[in-house]
Motif scaffolding. Structure first.
Motif: not given
Length: 99
Positions: A49-53, A58-65, A85-99
């Motif tokens: 999921g994405y928001h304005q920023a 990925i939340s535990y609820a999403e993992l569970d679902a 893996l998700d925390q590492a992906w979220m921590a790299v600004p280039d990864m977040v902006t290229e998606t």
């Protein structure tokens, strides 16, 4: 890096001149024993999921679902690996902006 470029950007620039730099772009091989966890992460990431920023983690609820909907029974280790893996992906600004 001091010039503001990432290590990868330096490797991409050097790849035109050096076979070693081209090899650095590929990174290490993924061990076969954990390749399925990477595949699972890619599935979860595709439904992120994405928001304005930007992207949401990925939340535990999403993992569970996801696990229930796909019939997967995750071990605590697999949940921890996916979250890492998700925390590492979220921590790299280039990864977040290229998606």
């Amino acid at each position: 890096m001091p010039d503001g470029l990432t290590y990868r950007q330096h490797c991409e620039a050097a790849a035109f001149l050096s076979p070693r730099a081209r090899q650095e772009l590929h990174g290490p091989a993924l061990p076969a024993a954990c390749a399925y966890v990477w595949t699972w992460f890619c599935e979860l990431h595709a439904a992120r999921g994405y928001h304005q920023a930007g992207p949401n983690p990925i939340s535990y609820a999403e993992l569970d679902a996801w696990a229930r909907l796909t019939g997967r029974r995750l071990t605590p280790w697999e949940v921890a690996a996916l979250r890492t893996l998700d925390q590492a992906w979220m921590a790299v600004p280039d990864m977040v902006t290229e998606t």
